[in-house]
Design a protein around this motif. Structure first.
Motif, short mmCIF file in Angstrom:
data_model
loop_
_atom_site.label_atom_id
_atom_site.label_comp_id
_atom_site.label_asym_id
_atom_site.label_seq_id
_atom_site.Cartn_x
_atom_site.Cartn_y
_atom_site.Cartn_z
N ILE A 51 0.91 -1.26 0.13
CA ILE A 51 0.08 0.16 0.07
C ILE A 51 0.95 1.21 -0.02
O ILE A 51 0.47 2.14 -0.77
N THR A 109 -10.75 -5.28 22.38
CA THR A 109 -9.40 -5.82 22.11
C THR A 109 -8.84 -6.56 23.29
O THR A 109 -8.20 -7.38 22.81
N VAL A 140 -2.95 8.12 0.83
CA VAL A 140 -3.22 6.96 1.65
C VAL A 140 -2.76 7.49 2.84
O VAL A 140 -1.46 8.09 3.04
N SER A 141 -3.45 7.29 3.78
CA SER A 141 -2.93 7.74 5.40
C SER A 141 -3.01 6.38 6.20
O SER A 141 -4.08 5.50 6.14
N LEU A 142 -1.90 6.00 6.60
CA LEU A 142 -1.88 4.97 7.80
C LEU A 142 -2.60 5.46 9.04
O LEU A 142 -2.16 6.58 9.41
N ASP A 143 -3.53 5.09 9.37
CA ASP A 143 -4.23 5.25 10.85
C ASP A 143 -4.55 4.27 11.56
O ASP A 143 -4.19 2.95 11.40
N ASN A 174 -7.21 2.62 11.82
CA ASN A 174 -8.20 1.79 11.17
C ASN A 174 -7.07 0.66 10.51
O ASN A 174 -7.60 -0.48 10.34
N PHE A 175 -6.34 1.23 9.92
CA PHE A 175 -5.40 0.44 9.31
C PHE A 175 -4.54 -0.59 10.19
O PHE A 175 -4.81 -1.94 9.83
N ASN A 191 -5.87 -1.52 12.96
CA ASN A 191 -6.74 -2.24 13.55
C ASN A 191 -7.10 -3.47 12.57
O ASN A 191 -7.07 -4.85 12.90
N MET A 192 -6.95 -3.17 11.14
CA MET A 192 -7.16 -4.18 10.12
C MET A 192 -5.99 -5.27 10.37
O MET A 192 -6.24 -6.30 10.11
N MET A 225 -4.09 -5.80 13.01
CA MET A 225 -4.19 -6.49 14.32
C MET A 225 -5.25 -7.76 14.10
O MET A 225 -4.84 -8.57 14.46
N ALA A 226 -6.44 -7.47 13.30
CA ALA A 226 -7.18 -8.49 13.11
C ALA A 226 -6.62 -9.40 12.06
O ALA A 226 -6.79 -10.75 12.56
N ILE A 227 -5.72 -9.27 11.18
CA ILE A 227 -5.19 -10.27 10.39
C ILE A 227 -4.35 -11.11 11.24
O ILE A 227 -4.36 -12.35 11.30
#
Lengths: 382, 317
Positions: free
Chosen positions: A36, A305, A343-346, A348-349, A351-352, A354-356
């Motif tokens: 990304i 979490t 593109v901003s890493l934030d 939300n990114f 968390n995504m 983390m879920a992976i």
């Protein structure tokens, strides 16, 4: 192909499997991030490190975040060990934070606190215990209710605690948005931004807020970190060596065994959930007292979490510390990555990703618990 | 009063439909014994997939040249594909790998919420580099295919239709009966020759596709833009509705409109703006009360599926 349940596998092997799963997941996350952002992975990690640990203040803030997440994870652990699915930590922390903030606001308005002749030490001596008691009591109440109904009528605790999260949030929002009090003691100025509670005190003596040492920013994080460190040790001892801890483990293994052994299951369930809620409430107090403010988003998904942290470390406090560290590193580190165009890493990114990682850990439990046999099914002796 | 109701009821429906889709999907899922707490995440993914589809289509042909069929089909299909994948992931982890359902569901919610908001934020930035300077995703061209503006749109009828169909399916068909058997006692169903794995997979995946449409509805009709959507709140409310209606999609049609109405009542009544939060509190409190009453009365037909939340392993006895 045939799947059979493994006998108990040695702990080091289980942790090796978990470790490799996490490693593969992290590599995958790195790959996704690279695809990304197209940034050099080493620069990304360097940026994250300097952003989180670059100075004494930053390190303190980072470990404060770790401490809070670890604290909430510790709180949900006894209940999970008992197979009580408490996903209401979010609400339990929020209601505790709310109670602590309410103490700051309403006790802070009393004549005693307004008068300049009373020393700050005396004020704090009243304020801190009041905040802690209120936060712990409300957290415990939020833990008690689902446990009570579960033990009485077997009400589904997952759904009950889930609803209680929103009950806490709506009550908090209602009071925050509608209480008209003299301006300077107000709740946050508007619904979204963070305002300092009792900000007029903040610089002079900070009633109800955890003090900074030598007025250095970041040092206010020290006390929460110490409290959570102590809590970790205490809870470890409680679960491992106390009679209560043993009862929790037995109830978790099998409620029937527990009741045959003379354990009063209902009492254990209620007691453990009160403890769980109380620790959540305490974390709420720490959040409010350290940050000096409260808003809708103060818990920020930590309640959910924490379920992950507790589960992915198999209720092991050391594992929980490292899991919290990893998740905080990702969540807060993402912000430190410089943004390429568009593109901003934030969060939300983060968390995504983390879920992976969680998916990998969830998946690898299968390898730990089951064995796949290829070819003809051989009969196992019993 | 009459005027108020005429204006209010369509809005209640518009706000209630995402809940109806979500709860119908979750009921179908739970009837197979899977407690899918990933519904909020699945709805988020459905929403972002549909929005992305609409956005890309609009960007590639230009708002003026859009075809009504494609403009409708692309968002719906991409939404279905997105939520299908989420359902598949959940099933793979919980059914095939027998992972804990609560943990998997929560991870799915965290994943979906993160992915959707990240992509939503990215798409907003991509949109900005184009001629438009909107701070939200420009999908205005596609919106007209879903709703004329304030009306609930055709997707609402689809939602009600699905709810009725699922209701009839569970109650009157043989497959529905077998699905319920799987949710109540998978071991018995297995012994009776029902393929437990297949039922769990199909029910959960179809359920999550239905829920995904709820996310699409939220964007296309309820909010009509992508700006920090609160789909997660809708998702949790949908799970609340499942309990509130005691696993009956047909009841959920009215209940979801009622909940949808409560969500906006505070903003609609002039004298009650300060009560907004309390009106929003009502759905959760009544759900709690229903949850307690259901467990207290122990009526057989109102209980959750008996194996709800438990993984099934044939060799475990």
């Amino acid at each position: 192909m045939h799947i059979i349940k493994r006998d108990v596998i040695p702990a080091w092997k289980a942790w090796l499997i978990r470790g490799s799963a996490i490693l593969i997941a992290i590599l995958l996350c790195g790959l996704i991030t690279y695809m990304i952002t197209r940034l050099n992975p080493i620069t990304v990690i360097q940026n994250m490190f300097t952003g989180l640990f670059g100075s004494g203040r930053k390190t303190m803030k980072t470990f404060y975040q770790v401490a809070i997440l670890l604290g909430v994870s510790l709180a949900v652990t006894p209940a999970f060990k008992m197979r009580f699915w408490n996903i209401g930590a979010e609400g339990q922390v929020l209601i505790g934070a709310f109670a602590a903030a309410a103490c700051m606001i309403y006790i802070g308005r009393t004549p005693l606190f307004l008068s300049g002749s009373v020393s700050p030490a005396v004020k704090n001596l009243i304020m801190f215990p009041a905040m802690v008691i209120a936060a712990v009591a409300f957290g415990a109440l939020w833990g008690f209710l689902p446990a009570f109904f579960k033990s009485r009528w077997n009400t589904n605790e997952t759904l009950f605690t889930l609803m209680m999260n929103y009950v806490a949030l709506q009550i908090f929002k209602f009071i925050k948005n509608n209480q008209t009090v003299p301006t300077r003691f107000r709740w946050t100025p508007d619904g979204t931004t963070v305002g300092m509670i009792n900000s007029q005190y903040k610089n002079s003596f900070g009633i109800g807020t955890i003090p900074k040492f030598n007025n250095k920013p970041g040092t206010e994080c020290l006390i929460p970190i110490i409290i959570v460190a102590l809590l970790t040790v205490l809870l470890y001892l409680y679960l491992k060596y106390s009679k209560h801890g043993f009862e929790i483990a037995v109830v978790g293994e099998s409620e029937r065994t527990a009741s045959y052994a003379g354990i009063k299951v209902n009492r254990v369930v209620i007691r453990t959930m009160i403890l769980s809620g109380a620790i959540c409430g305490l974390m709420g107090f720490l959040l409010v007292s350290t940050e000096g403010s409260i808003n809708d988003n103060i818990v920020d998904g930590r309640g959910y979490t924490a379920v992950m942290v507790s589960w992915m470390s198999q209720f092991n406090p050391i594992g929980m510390f490292f899991s919290s560290l990893l998740l905080v590193f990702m969540q807060f580190g993402a912000k430190e990555v410089p943004m390429p165009d568009g593109v901003s890493l934030d969060k939300n990114f983060a968390n995504m990703l983390m879920a992976i990682i969680l998916f990998f850990i969830i998946g690898c439990e299968f390898i730990i618990n089951y064995k796949i046999q290829f070819g003809r099914h051989k009969k196992r002796e019993v | 009063m009459w005027e108020f109701l005429v204006a209010f009821i369509p809005r209640a429906i518009v706000n209630g439909m995402p809940l109806l889709f979500g709860s119908t999907g979750e009921i179908l899922t739970e009837k197979s014994g899977n407690l899918n707490l990933g519904i909020p995440g699945i709805m988020f993914v459905g929403a972002i997939a549909g929005t992305t589809g609409a956005f890309l289509y609009e960007q590639s042909v230009g708002a003026a040249n859009m075809n009504a069929w494609l403009g409708t089909l692309i968002p719906v299909l991409s939404c279905l594909v997105g939520s299908f994948l989420m359902g598949l992931l959940y099933c793979f982890l919980t059914v095939t790998l027998r992972a804990n359902q609560n943990v998997t569901g929560l991870s799915l919610t965290i994943f979906g919420t993160g992915l959707a908001n990240f992509l939503g934020g990215t798409l907003i930035k991509l949109a900005k580099t184009d001629a438009s300077s909107a701070s939200s995703l420009t999908i205005s061209g596609s919106l007209k295919y879903f709703s004329a503006g304030t009306d609930p749109g055709w997707l609402a009828y689809v939602g009600i239709g699905i709810a009725i169909l699922v209701s009839l399916f569970l109650r009157y068909t043989r497959t529905g009966l077998q699905l319920r058997a799987v949710g109540e006692n998978p071991a018995t169903a297995d012994a009776a020759g029902i393929n437990v794995t297949r039922y769990k997979y199909l029910a959960t995946i179809i359920g999550s596709m239905i829920a995904g449409l709820g996310g699409l509805y939220y964007i296309m009709v309820s909010s009509q833009t992508w700006s920090e959507p609160k789909i997660d709140a809708s998702g949790w409310l949908a799970i609340a509705l499942v309990i509130f209606t005691t696993w009956r999609p047909s009841l959920s049609i009215f209940a979801s409109i009622g909940f949808g109405g409560l969500l906006i009542l505070g903003t609609r009544l002039d004298f009650a703006t300060e009560m907004k939060e309390l009106f929003e509190l009502v759905p959760y409190v009544v759900t709690l009360i229903v949850l307690i009453i259901v467990s207290l009365r122990k009526k057989r037909e109102n209980q959750p599926p008996q194996s709800l939340g438990l993984a099934y392993f044939r060799e475990e006895r």
